[in-house]
Design a protein around this motif. Structure first.
Motif, short mmCIF file in Angstrom:
data_model
loop_
_atom_site.label_atom_id
_atom_site.label_comp_id
_atom_site.label_asym_id
_atom_site.label_seq_id
_atom_site.Cartn_x
_atom_site.Cartn_y
_atom_site.Cartn_z
N ALA A 145 0.82 -1.20 -0.24
CA ALA A 145 0.01 0.02 0.04
C ALA A 145 1.00 1.23 0.00
N LYS A 146 0.50 2.32 -1.00
CA LYS A 146 1.31 3.53 -0.87
C LYS A 146 0.49 4.60 -1.01
N LYS A 147 0.80 5.74 -0.14
CA LYS A 147 0.08 6.74 0.11
C LYS A 147 0.05 7.70 -1.18
N ALA A 148 -0.94 8.03 -1.71
CA ALA A 148 -1.31 8.91 -2.85
C ALA A 148 -0.44 10.29 -2.77
N LEU A 149 0.18 10.80 -3.77
CA LEU A 149 0.78 11.87 -3.76
C LEU A 149 -0.33 13.08 -3.94
N ASP A 200 -11.53 12.69 -12.65
CA ASP A 200 -11.22 12.34 -11.35
C ASP A 200 -9.88 11.61 -11.40
N VAL A 201 -8.79 12.30 -10.71
CA VAL A 201 -7.55 12.00 -10.83
C VAL A 201 -6.76 11.69 -9.56
N THR A 202 -6.07 10.54 -9.36
CA THR A 202 -5.11 10.24 -8.24
C THR A 202 -3.85 9.56 -8.76
N VAL A 203 -2.85 10.20 -8.18
CA VAL A 203 -1.43 10.12 -8.56
C VAL A 203 -0.69 9.54 -7.37
N TRP A 204 0.21 8.51 -7.50
CA TRP A 204 0.89 7.84 -6.63
C TRP A 204 2.46 8.14 -6.88
N ASP A 205 3.30 8.49 -5.91
CA ASP A 205 4.65 8.87 -6.30
C ASP A 205 5.47 7.41 -6.07
N ARG A 237 5.50 7.75 -12.31
CA ARG A 237 4.27 7.61 -11.38
C ARG A 237 3.07 6.95 -12.02
N VAL A 238 2.37 6.50 -11.14
CA VAL A 238 0.99 5.75 -11.42
C VAL A 238 -0.04 6.58 -11.05
N ALA A 239 -1.03 6.79 -12.22
CA ALA A 239 -2.19 7.46 -11.94
C ALA A 239 -3.38 6.80 -12.39
N TYR A 240 -4.42 7.11 -11.51
CA TYR A 240 -5.76 6.18 -11.86
C TYR A 240 -6.81 7.65 -12.12
N LEU A 290 -1.33 3.64 -21.13
CA LEU A 290 -2.62 3.56 -20.60
C LEU A 290 -3.41 2.35 -20.69
N ALA A 291 -4.08 2.03 -19.47
CA ALA A 291 -4.84 0.52 -19.44
C ALA A 291 -6.21 0.63 -18.98
N PRO A 292 -7.28 0.18 -19.65
CA PRO A 292 -8.66 0.36 -19.08
C PRO A 292 -8.90 -0.66 -18.01
N LEU A 293 -9.89 -0.36 -17.10
CA LEU A 293 -10.12 -0.98 -16.04
C LEU A 293 -11.84 -1.23 -16.21
N PRO A 294 -12.14 -2.38 -15.45
CA PRO A 294 -13.90 -2.58 -15.44
C PRO A 294 -14.38 -1.35 -14.90
N ASP A 295 -15.61 -1.18 -15.62
CA ASP A 295 -16.42 0.13 -15.18
C ASP A 295 -16.68 -0.05 -13.74
N SER A 296 -16.81 -1.02 -12.96
CA SER A 296 -17.39 -1.23 -11.56
C SER A 296 -16.16 -1.80 -10.85
N GLY A 297 -16.34 -1.79 -9.50
CA GLY A 297 -15.45 -2.31 -8.65
C GLY A 297 -14.83 -1.17 -7.90
N ALA A 298 -13.95 -1.50 -6.82
CA ALA A 298 -13.30 -0.88 -5.91
C ALA A 298 -12.23 -0.05 -6.71
N ALA A 299 -11.87 1.12 -6.29
CA ALA A 299 -10.62 1.74 -6.87
C ALA A 299 -9.54 1.17 -6.50
N PRO A 300 -8.68 1.14 -7.66
CA PRO A 300 -7.31 0.21 -7.63
C PRO A 300 -6.29 0.75 -6.58
N THR A 301 -5.22 -0.08 -6.12
CA THR A 301 -4.19 0.49 -5.58
C THR A 301 -3.03 0.97 -6.50
N ALA A 302 -1.89 1.44 -6.03
CA ALA A 302 -0.91 1.88 -7.07
C ALA A 302 -0.13 0.46 -7.54
N ASP A 303 -0.06 -0.64 -6.95
CA ASP A 303 0.36 -1.71 -7.58
C ASP A 303 -0.48 -2.48 -8.57
#
Length: 220
Positions: free
Chosen positions: A93-97, A211-216, A193-196, A150-163
């Motif tokens: 688990a990594k804290k989002a930047l 809606d953007v989340t970025v991990w360092d 960096r990894v972004a969701y 850039l990689a697509p994810l399923p439209d539903s489900g929990a938000a992914p982790t950085a890994d």
């Protein structure tokens, strides 16, 4: 002349015979000794039997004692259940930047260039060599230089982790995608960096929202 012969000797002396019903008498001091020894012996036996560490006590001490079984019920304090300890965080688990944060982009024509490698997202309406993603009506979501980040994810489900996002990019990475509302994507930036990204709105003209989340990551 008269003879000087001694008179004849009589029978040898013998003590008078004892009565047949009794033997020789024991001295009185012997009875005193017996009377003292018997109580003393009895007292010693009593002390030896009753002292700690006797054979009976040792037998009792050597007997195994049963240990009460521990209750599996949760401990209670003042009639209330104690909260369960919080699970330890995974080492992955990594804290989002930064984020989640909403990024506005002009969808008209080629759209906006978005740089995610700073301390926050930077949106530009013109060509930006440092941009990590382009968001517009004509290009959709597009990675500059056609890098497969850039990689697509399923439209539903929990938000992914950085890994999970990094793994998705490695497995199904591409450089373009159709940004429909509700669509979710993972992105690897130019600095590692990894972004969701989650598409909030994607009109053909006007303002689109991500809606953007970025991990360092360590490699950034």
């Amino acid at each position: 002349m008269a003879s000087q012969n001694p008179p004849p000797a009589g029978p040898p002396y013998a003590p008078p015979p004892y009565p047949p019903s009794q033997g020789p008498q024991q001295p009185r001091w012997a009875w005193w000794v017996v009377g003292i020894v018997i109580p003393v012996v009895g007292l010693l036996v009593t002390v030896l039997v009753s002292r700690p560490g006797s054979s009976d006590d040792k037998g009792a001490e050597s007997a195994p004692t049963s240990t009460p079984a521990r209750s599996s019920a949760p401990a209670e304090s003042n009639g209330q259940e104690q909260p369960a300890p919080a699970p330890a965080k995974s080492a992955e688990a990594k804290k989002a930047l930064y984020g989640p944060v909403v990024v506005d982009a002009d969808m008209t024509n080629t759209g906006s260039y978005i740089d995610l490698d700073g301390s926050g997202p930077i949106v530009s309406g013109a060509t930006n060599n440092g941009a990590d993603i382009i968001f517009g009506a004509s290009l959709g979501l597009f990675v500059p230089d056609s890098a497969s980040n850039l990689a697509p994810l399923p439209d539903s489900g929990a938000a992914p982790t950085a890994d999970e996002c990094a793994a998705a990019v490695q497995e199904t990475g591409s450089y373009t995608a159709d940004p429909k509302p509700g669509g979710r994507f993972c992105l690897m930036t130019g600095k590692g960096r990894v972004a969701y990204l989650k598409v909030v709105t994607a009109p053909s003209t006007g303002t689109g929202k991500l809606d953007v989340t970025v991990w360092d990551t360590p490699g950034a």
